[in-house]
Design a protein around this motif. Structure first.
Motif, PDB file in Angstrom:
ATOM      1  N   LEU A 102       0.834  -1.203   0.000  1.00  0.00           N
ATOM      2  CA  LEU A 102       0.000   0.000   0.000  1.00  0.00           C
ATOM      3  C   LEU A 102       0.867   1.252   0.000  1.00  0.00           C
ATOM      4  O   LEU A 102       1.828   1.350   0.762  1.00  0.00           O
ATOM      5  N   CYS A 103       0.487   2.210  -0.840  1.00  0.00           N
ATOM      6  CA  CYS A 103       1.135   3.522  -0.794  1.00  0.00           C
ATOM      7  C   CYS A 103       0.244   4.524  -1.517  1.00  0.00           C
ATOM      8  O   CYS A 103      -0.838   4.177  -1.989  1.00  0.00           O
ATOM      9  N   GLU A 104       0.693   5.760  -1.583  1.00  0.00           N
ATOM     10  CA  GLU A 104      -0.040   6.785  -2.298  1.00  0.00           C
ATOM     11  C   GLU A 104      -0.150   6.407  -3.781  1.00  0.00           C
ATOM     12  O   GLU A 104       0.790   5.835  -4.345  1.00  0.00           O
ATOM     13  N   GLU A 105      -1.268   6.774  -4.393  1.00  0.00           N
ATOM     14  CA  GLU A 105      -1.416   6.599  -5.842  1.00  0.00           C
ATOM     15  C   GLU A 105      -0.228   7.222  -6.586  1.00  0.00           C
ATOM     16  O   GLU A 105       0.280   6.652  -7.556  1.00  0.00           O
ATOM     17  N   THR A 106       0.232   8.370  -6.089  1.00  0.00           N
ATOM     18  CA  THR A 106       1.315   9.103  -6.772  1.00  0.00           C
ATOM     19  C   THR A 106       2.647   8.343  -6.722  1.00  0.00           C
ATOM     20  O   THR A 106       3.498   8.549  -7.575  1.00  0.00           O
ATOM     21  N   LEU A 107       2.834   7.513  -5.692  1.00  0.00           N
ATOM     22  CA  LEU A 107       4.113   6.805  -5.550  1.00  0.00           C
ATOM     23  C   LEU A 107       4.057   5.375  -6.084  1.00  0.00           C
ATOM     24  O   LEU A 107       5.071   4.669  -6.100  1.00  0.00           O
ATOM     25  N   LEU A 108       2.857   4.949  -6.502  1.00  0.00           N
ATOM     26  CA  LEU A 108       2.702   3.564  -6.972  1.00  0.00           C
ATOM     27  C   LEU A 108       3.697   3.190  -8.079  1.00  0.00           C
ATOM     28  O   LEU A 108       4.326   2.121  -7.990  1.00  0.00           O
ATOM     29  N   PRO A 109       3.878   4.018  -9.118  1.00  0.00           N
ATOM     30  CA  PRO A 109       4.783   3.585 -10.197  1.00  0.00           C
ATOM     31  C   PRO A 109       6.207   3.311  -9.700  1.00  0.00           C
ATOM     32  O   PRO A 109       6.794   2.281 -10.051  1.00  0.00           O
ATOM     33  N   ALA A 110       6.746   4.197  -8.904  1.00  0.00           N
ATOM     34  CA  ALA A 110       8.140   4.039  -8.456  1.00  0.00           C
ATOM     35  C   ALA A 110       8.297   2.819  -7.550  1.00  0.00           C
ATOM     36  O   ALA A 110       9.268   2.055  -7.663  1.00  0.00           O
ATOM     37  N   ILE A 111       7.342   2.620  -6.641  1.00  0.00           N
ATOM     38  CA  ILE A 111       7.458   1.490  -5.707  1.00  0.00           C
ATOM     39  C   ILE A 111       7.179   0.171  -6.434  1.00  0.00           C
ATOM     40  O   ILE A 111       7.820  -0.848  -6.161  1.00  0.00           O
ATOM     41  N   ARG A 112       6.265   0.220  -7.406  1.00  0.00           N
ATOM     42  CA  ARG A 112       6.013  -0.972  -8.231  1.00  0.00           C
ATOM     43  C   ARG A 112       7.280  -1.366  -9.001  1.00  0.00           C
ATOM     44  O   ARG A 112       7.660  -2.543  -9.036  1.00  0.00           O
ATOM     45  N   ASN A 113       7.959  -0.389  -9.585  1.00  0.00           N
ATOM     46  CA  ASN A 113       9.203  -0.680 -10.313  1.00  0.00           C
ATOM     47  C   ASN A 113      10.240  -1.319  -9.391  1.00  0.00           C
ATOM     48  O   ASN A 113      10.968  -2.235  -9.782  1.00  0.00           O
ATOM     49  N   THR A 114      10.307  -0.807  -8.160  1.00  0.00           N
ATOM     50  CA  THR A 114      11.294  -1.322  -7.200  1.00  0.00           C
ATOM     51  C   THR A 114      10.972  -2.767  -6.831  1.00  0.00           C
ATOM     52  O   THR A 114      11.869  -3.614  -6.769  1.00  0.00           O
ATOM     53  N   CYS A 115       9.693  -3.049  -6.603  1.00  0.00           N
ATOM     54  CA  CYS A 115       9.286  -4.425  -6.275  1.00  0.00           C
ATOM     55  C   CYS A 115       9.564  -5.363  -7.448  1.00  0.00           C
ATOM     56  O   CYS A 115      10.017  -6.499  -7.262  1.00  0.00           O
ATOM     57  N   GLN A 116       9.310  -4.869  -8.650  1.00  0.00           N
ATOM     58  CA  GLN A 116       9.545  -5.706  -9.829  1.00  0.00           C
ATOM     59  C   GLN A 116      11.029  -6.017  -9.985  1.00  0.00           C
ATOM     60  O   GLN A 116      11.407  -7.147 -10.318  1.00  0.00           O
ATOM     61  N   ALA A 117      11.869  -5.022  -9.695  1.00  0.00           N
ATOM     62  CA  ALA A 117      13.315  -5.247  -9.777  1.00  0.00           C
ATOM     63  C   ALA A 117      13.781  -6.235  -8.704  1.00  0.00           C
ATOM     64  O   ALA A 117      14.834  -6.861  -8.841  1.00  0.00           O
ATOM     65  N   ALA A 118      12.977  -6.376  -7.641  1.00  0.00           N
ATOM     66  CA  ALA A 118      13.293  -7.364  -6.596  1.00  0.00           C
ATOM     67  C   ALA A 118      12.750  -8.742  -6.961  1.00  0.00           C
ATOM     68  O   ALA A 118      12.878  -9.686  -6.174  1.00  0.00           O
TER      69      ALA A 118
END
Ligand code: ZN
Length: 337
Positions: A102-118
């Motif tokens: 869970l995070c802000e809608e505005t931060l979803l893309p960056a955190i999603r990219n980070t999770c995908q890289a993990a």
């Protein structure tokens, strides 16, 4: 599987490593009191709680800080996401858990990219169910969380009813103080555009769902557990600069609090302690993966909040220090792998 005495010694070394107060934030005081309250290693207690998630269970995670909220809601900081991604990865590999971030809608893309890289592919909740059933894909479910108080309280009830999580995990996620204000480490009000996910954690605690929280400053979810010590030992812990009449300390508490000089380091240590328990090196957050995540966070526009610039220093600590912490955590637990 390693014996309990060895695991306890490794847990204590991980605790010590990530609580060297290199950032001069007063974390050593918080570490001491948190250990006293825990009655042992913080990292170890967190790893125990995470490994106790039932096979195929559900874990709700949160991270992300809208770093310059008064300028733009689109900018997040780079302490938090890589650590949360490392924990989600370890949970998927160790427990076949469904991880909901869970995070802000505005931060979803960056955190999603980070999770995908993990290593975690972003999917819907329904798709995650399919992946869990046949163990064919390591996944993450990304959901936006409300940024207004009332909506945040309502979403807390709705999400817990729907997801029925086995555990909640927070890292580097700012919580409100006793006057409902969300403060930066400099004691200013930067609550605008910020997810009210602390209400979800309060509701989970009220329902008896286990909560593990990582923080490095005193203003994060979980620090309610040591709030008197935040007041005494952290800059602006007693009196902020916004004039609300309180300090920066978050009121939301937790079951297991992990302090660290940098929240990402706390997560790296927890993943190492999980690897030691499972006897499985695949759960480690390695220096190689940390390097990949640092690069991904730069490419995704996450900020090094101490220096006010998008680069691969986190909390002002240079890139090599994060790789070194990951390497040392791996070295510490290598005796159990
Ligand atoms: Zn204030």
């Amino acid at each position: 599987m390693a014996n309990q005495d060895l695991i306890t010694r490794l847990d204590n070394r991980l605790d010590q490593l990530v609580n060297i107060d290199m950032g001069e934030r007063g974390v050593e005081h918080l570490f001491e009191v948190a250990r006293e309250l825990q009655g042992g290693s913080l990292v170890g207690a967190a790893a125990d709680a995470l490994m106790a998630v039932p096979e195929g269970g559900t874990v709700v995670l949160t991270t992300g800080s809208v770093s310059r909220a008064w300028i733009t809601p689109d900018l997040g900081e780079n302490d938090g996401p890589s650590g949360a991604a490392a924990i989600a990865r370890a949970l998927v590999l160790a427990r076949n858990a469904t991880c909901v971030m869970l995070c802000e809608e505005t931060l979803l893309p960056a955190i999603r990219n980070t999770c995908q890289a993990a290593g975690l592919f972003p999917v819907t909740l329904e798709q995650a169910g399919v992946a869990r059933a046949d163990k064919s894909l390591a996944t993450i479910v990304m959901l936006p969380y409300a940024t207004e108080n009332e909506a945040g309280q309502a979403q807390a009830v709705q999400l817990l009813d729907e997801l029925k999580p086995d555990l909640l995990f927070s890292t580097e996620r700012v919580g409100r103080n006793e006057h409902g204000v969300y403060h930066s480490m400099k004691g200013i009000d930067y609550g605008m555009g910020r997810a009210r996910v602390d209400f979800l954690f309060d509701e989970a605690l009220a329902r008896g769902i286990p909560v593990v929280a990582v923080g490095d400053g005193g203003n994060e979810i979980g620090m309610g557990k040591v709030v008197d010590h935040v007041k005494a030992h952290v800059p602006y812990g007693d009196t902020c600069q916004c004039g609300c009449g309180g300090g920066i300390g978050a009121v939301t508490t937790c079951d297991v609090l992990v302090t660290a000089a940098c929240s990402n380091w706390g997560c790296t240590a927890i993943a190492a302690a999980m690897a030691a328990r499972a006897g499985n090196a695949k759960l480690l957050h390695t220096p190689e993966r940390e390097a990949l995540l640092l690069d991904t966070m730069v490419a995704s526009g996450l900020i090094n909040s101490t220096h006010g610039i998008v680069d691969d220093s986190v909390d002002g600590f240079p890139r090599q220090s994060h790789l070194a912490v990951a390497e040392l955590c791996r070295t510490i637990v290598s005796r159990a792998l």
